[in-house]
Design an enzyme around this catalytic site. Sequence first.
Site, mmCIF file in Angstrom:
data_model
loop_
_atom_site.group_PDB
_atom_site.id
_atom_site.type_symbol
_atom_site.label_atom_id
_atom_site.label_comp_id
_atom_site.label_asym_id
_atom_site.label_seq_id
_atom_site.Cartn_x
_atom_site.Cartn_y
_atom_site.Cartn_z
ATOM 1 N N GLU A 130 0.541 -5.906 0.775
ATOM 2 C CA GLU A 130 -0.558 -5.936 2.004
ATOM 3 C C GLU A 130 -1.037 -5.028 2.827
ATOM 4 O O GLU A 130 -2.359 -5.049 2.710
ATOM 5 C CB GLU A 130 0.730 -6.355 3.585
ATOM 6 C CG GLU A 130 -0.120 -6.804 4.763
ATOM 7 C CD GLU A 130 -0.607 -5.970 5.489
ATOM 8 O OE1 GLU A 130 -1.200 -6.149 6.673
ATOM 9 O OE2 GLU A 130 -0.127 -4.429 5.475
ATOM 10 N N GLU A 131 -0.903 -4.194 2.931
ATOM 11 C CA GLU A 131 -1.582 -2.743 2.616
ATOM 12 C C GLU A 131 -2.511 -2.530 1.302
ATOM 13 O O GLU A 131 -3.924 -2.317 2.133
ATOM 14 C CB GLU A 131 -0.839 -1.354 2.521
ATOM 15 C CG GLU A 131 -1.676 -0.486 3.756
ATOM 16 C CD GLU A 131 -0.940 1.020 3.841
ATOM 17 O OE1 GLU A 131 -1.138 1.984 4.498
ATOM 18 O OE2 GLU A 131 0.384 1.001 2.997
ATOM 19 N N ASP A 177 -3.699 -4.998 -0.373
ATOM 20 C CA ASP A 177 -4.854 -5.776 0.101
ATOM 21 C C ASP A 177 -5.317 -6.169 0.945
ATOM 22 O O ASP A 177 -6.402 -6.234 0.683
ATOM 23 C CB ASP A 177 -4.011 -7.567 0.485
ATOM 24 C CG ASP A 177 -3.263 -7.923 -0.901
ATOM 25 O OD1 ASP A 177 -3.562 -7.556 -2.268
ATOM 26 O OD2 ASP A 177 -2.059 -8.924 -0.841
ATOM 27 N N SER A 187 -7.420 -11.335 -13.841
ATOM 28 C CA SER A 187 -6.667 -11.388 -12.168
ATOM 29 C C SER A 187 -6.864 -12.606 -11.245
ATOM 30 O O SER A 187 -7.701 -13.835 -12.196
ATOM 31 C CB SER A 187 -7.231 -10.254 -11.733
ATOM 32 O OG SER A 187 -6.520 -9.149 -11.835
ATOM 33 N N MET A 188 -6.270 -12.925 -10.506
ATOM 34 C CA MET A 188 -6.656 -14.307 -10.058
ATOM 35 C C MET A 188 -7.176 -13.748 -8.217
ATOM 36 O O MET A 188 -6.877 -13.021 -7.933
ATOM 37 C CB MET A 188 -5.280 -15.148 -9.156
ATOM 38 C CG MET A 188 -5.072 -16.179 -10.773
ATOM 39 S SD MET A 188 -3.727 -17.308 -9.877
ATOM 40 C CE MET A 188 -2.370 -16.248 -10.310
ATOM 41 N N LYS A 245 3.960 -18.362 -7.836
ATOM 42 C CA LYS A 245 3.366 -17.694 -8.185
ATOM 43 C C LYS A 245 4.632 -16.509 -7.990
ATOM 44 O O LYS A 245 4.757 -15.791 -6.754
ATOM 45 C CB LYS A 245 2.273 -16.772 -7.330
ATOM 46 C CG LYS A 245 1.607 -15.742 -7.668
ATOM 47 C CD LYS A 245 0.024 -14.991 -6.830
ATOM 48 C CE LYS A 245 -0.218 -13.535 -7.705
ATOM 49 N NZ LYS A 245 0.612 -13.267 -7.149
ATOM 50 N N ARG A 273 -0.298 -7.190 -20.069
ATOM 51 C CA ARG A 273 -2.093 -7.675 -18.941
ATOM 52 C C ARG A 273 -2.742 -6.274 -19.266
ATOM 53 O O ARG A 273 -3.881 -6.220 -20.018
ATOM 54 C CB ARG A 273 -1.661 -8.143 -17.958
ATOM 55 C CG ARG A 273 -3.010 -8.308 -16.953
ATOM 56 C CD ARG A 273 -3.601 -8.198 -15.976
ATOM 57 N NE ARG A 273 -3.192 -9.031 -15.075
ATOM 58 C CZ ARG A 273 -2.935 -10.709 -14.816
ATOM 59 N NH1 ARG A 273 -3.885 -10.887 -15.071
ATOM 60 N NH2 ARG A 273 -1.476 -11.153 -14.885
ATOM 61 N N GLU A 305 4.698 -14.744 -16.659
ATOM 62 C CA GLU A 305 4.760 -13.780 -16.058
ATOM 63 C C GLU A 305 6.626 -13.811 -15.982
ATOM 64 O O GLU A 305 7.662 -14.430 -16.129
ATOM 65 C CB GLU A 305 5.295 -14.048 -14.399
ATOM 66 C CG GLU A 305 5.640 -13.571 -12.953
ATOM 67 C CD GLU A 305 3.651 -12.507 -13.536
ATOM 68 O OE1 GLU A 305 3.888 -11.609 -12.502
ATOM 69 O OE2 GLU A 305 2.579 -13.190 -13.947
ATOM 70 N N CYS A 316 28.850 12.128 19.177
ATOM 71 C CA CYS A 316 28.951 11.143 19.603
ATOM 72 C C CYS A 316 27.703 10.489 21.160
ATOM 73 O O CYS A 316 27.781 11.536 21.754
ATOM 74 C CB CYS A 316 30.621 10.424 20.250
ATOM 75 S SG CYS A 316 29.860 8.624 20.512
#
Length: 647
Positions: free
Chosen positions: A31-32, A34, A79-80, A107, A128, A162, A395
Site C-alpha cells: 500500500e505504501e 503503491d 506488469s499490469m 490476482k 519475470r 503465478e 504486574c
Amino acid sequence: MKKEEYLEKVALANLWMRAYYEKDEPLASDEEYDALIRELRVFEEQNKDEVSKDSPTQKIAPTIQSEFKKIAHLKRMWSMEDVFDESELRAWAKRAKCEKNFFIEPKFDGASLNLLYENGKLVSGATRGDGEVGEDITLNVFEIENIPKNIAYKKRIEIRGEVVILKDDFEKINEKRALLNQSLFANPRNAASGSLRQLDTSITKERNLKFYPWGVGENTLNFTKHSEVMQFVRDLGFLKDDFIKLCANLDEVLKAYDELLTLREKKPMMMDGMVVRVDDLALCEELGYTVKFPKFMAAFKFPALEKTTRLIGINLQVGRSGVITPVAVLEPVNLDGVVVKSATLHNFDEIARLDVKINDFVSVIRSGDVIPKITKVFKERREGLEMEISHPKLCPTCQSELLDEGTLIKCQNIDCEDRLVNSIIHFVSKKCLNIDGLGENIVELLYKHKKITTLESIFHLKFSDFEGLEGFKEKKINNLLNAIEQARECELFRFITALGIEHIGEVAAKKLSLSFGKEWHKQSFEAYVNLEGFGEQMALSLCEFTRVNHTRIDEFYKLLNLKIEKLEVKSDSVIFGKTFVITGTLSRPRDEFKALIENLGGKVSGSVSKKTDYVLFGEEAGSKLSKAKELEVKCIDESAFNELVKE
C-alpha cells in the site's frame, strides 16, 4: 511537488523496488509503495518534459543481479496497471475503448513465472525479471509437482502464471524457520519468490509450491478470445481456479469484484485483487502497450490487509494464568475498513526475534477476525529515536512481583483483578470443579455486583446474594447453590487443574495427585522435575506458584472435601504400557476413550512419534494420521479399538 522532491521520491521508489525484486525483503508495504508510485504518476502526467528515465513508472523491474543465469523471454512479460475503485476502473475501460466482454480471474499474490515448452516438453522456467530477461530457475521449476513436464501441444509456446504458497503451508514454513532460528518470511508472496530462487532444489520441492497459469507469451495459437486460450492451456493439464468469469459489461465486473472480495479469506492462497482483461484478442492487439503496461488489462486491487505504520508504545495485558502479553500501540492505520491501533506481540521472545523497538516503522497485517500482528520491522528506516522494550518487573494491575521465565513473564497472584474473572470461569468449568449453572455470563454478573471477589468466595454465596439480580428466581438460585455444594466433593486432580497453573494441565495434575496427594504443593523442584513427563519449566512454574499461594491452597482444603482417586489399572491388559494418540471425530467424547485407555494401563499422547504404539482415528482425521502412516505406526479405527480392548 517540486522537481527536487520528485527526484528524491524516484530514488526512494527505486530503493524499495530493488529490495522487493532482488532480495525478497521489502522495505515498505504494498500500500505504501503503491501510494508513492501514484504520486510519481501525478507529477509525471503534469510535467511530461521532466519525467526521469530512472522512474519506476518507466520500467518493469530493476536489472537482475543474482547467482542464477539470465534467460531472455521470447516475448516480453508486462506488469499490469493498477486501479483501486470504480471510477478508476471505468476510466481504464474508457481508455481501452471497451465497455463489454471482459475476462476476469483472481490476482494471486505470488511470483510470476514463464515456462517454455518445445516439442511438448518443458525446456526452461524463468522469473519475470525486468520483463525482457529473467533468472533461469529451470531446475527448481522441475520440482513443482503441478507443473506438467510434458504437454500434448508440440509447437513452441510460453505459458505464464503465478507461483503461490498456500496459507497453511506458509504457516508451516515459518514455524520450521522459527525452530531453526531463521528469519521469518513476511508473507506468502515473499516465501514463494524466495522458494523459486533457491540454489538447493530440495528446498524448493519441500515448499509445496503451486502454479496457476494466467496467460501465454510466444505462441502460434489461432484463437480469437483470451478465454479460449486459457481453456486450451488448462486442458493441457494446468490448474484452474474455480473463480473465472466472462462479464458482459462493467456492472458485471463490479459485481464479480464484490463476490471475489467476500471469498478473500476463504481462498487457500493470498489474493490482492482481480484481473480484468479485454477478451477480444484482435482488440487487444489494436490497443497495444504503454511503456510499462498492456492497455487491454488492469489489476483491480483489493483494500490493503497489510500497511506500514509506527509503533509508539507498549501496553501489558494480564491473562487468566497470569501471563503478561505485550501489545504494540500503533499510530492508527486503516486496514480493510477497520482502524487498527494495536497489534499483538505474543511474548517477549517475539519482541527479541523481531528486534522491534518503540518508534520503529513496522508492517502490520490483519486477516479476517484475527488480531492484527506485526510481520516485519523496517530497521533500515530507523532515525536514532528508537527505544528498547524492556521486561517488566511488576504486574501492571496488582503491582506484585512478576516471574520472568524469559519467553513468558507471569503474575502469580491469583487474586489479581485482571486475571480474576477468567480464573473463576476456568475454576468452575466442566473439566475443573464442574459447577453446573455457573457459566461465563453468571460469573461476570456476580463479579460485577461484587458477590464474587475471590475464588473462595464462590463457596460463601448465599440465597440473598442472588435476590434482585436479573434472571434469578427461587428455583434457579437453589439449583445453583446445590451445584456449588456438590462441587465441594471433588477429585484432587480437578482442583489442581482448576487453579490454572501455567504448564499444568489435567494430565500433569493427575500425576501430582497420585504422586504426592494433598502434599503436592509442598514439594521441591527436584521432586517435581523427577516426575515422568515433567520438565524444568513445569517444575519451576509449580515452585513459583506454590511459593506465592501455598497458604491459599491450605485454606481451600478447609472448604473442600478433596478425594484422591486411586488409578486401578489392569496389568494383564493387552494395551498395558502402550502409547496411544487419538485423532478425528469419534462416536463418543474423546475423554471417554482416554479414560478407558488409562484404566487399562495405557497412555495417551498429544503427538505422534516413533514411540507411539497405536493411533486411534475417527472421521476427518488430519495430519496426525498421515504422520503415523509415514512412521508405520499401527492405525486403528473405533471398531478395531473396541475389539482390542475386549481381548
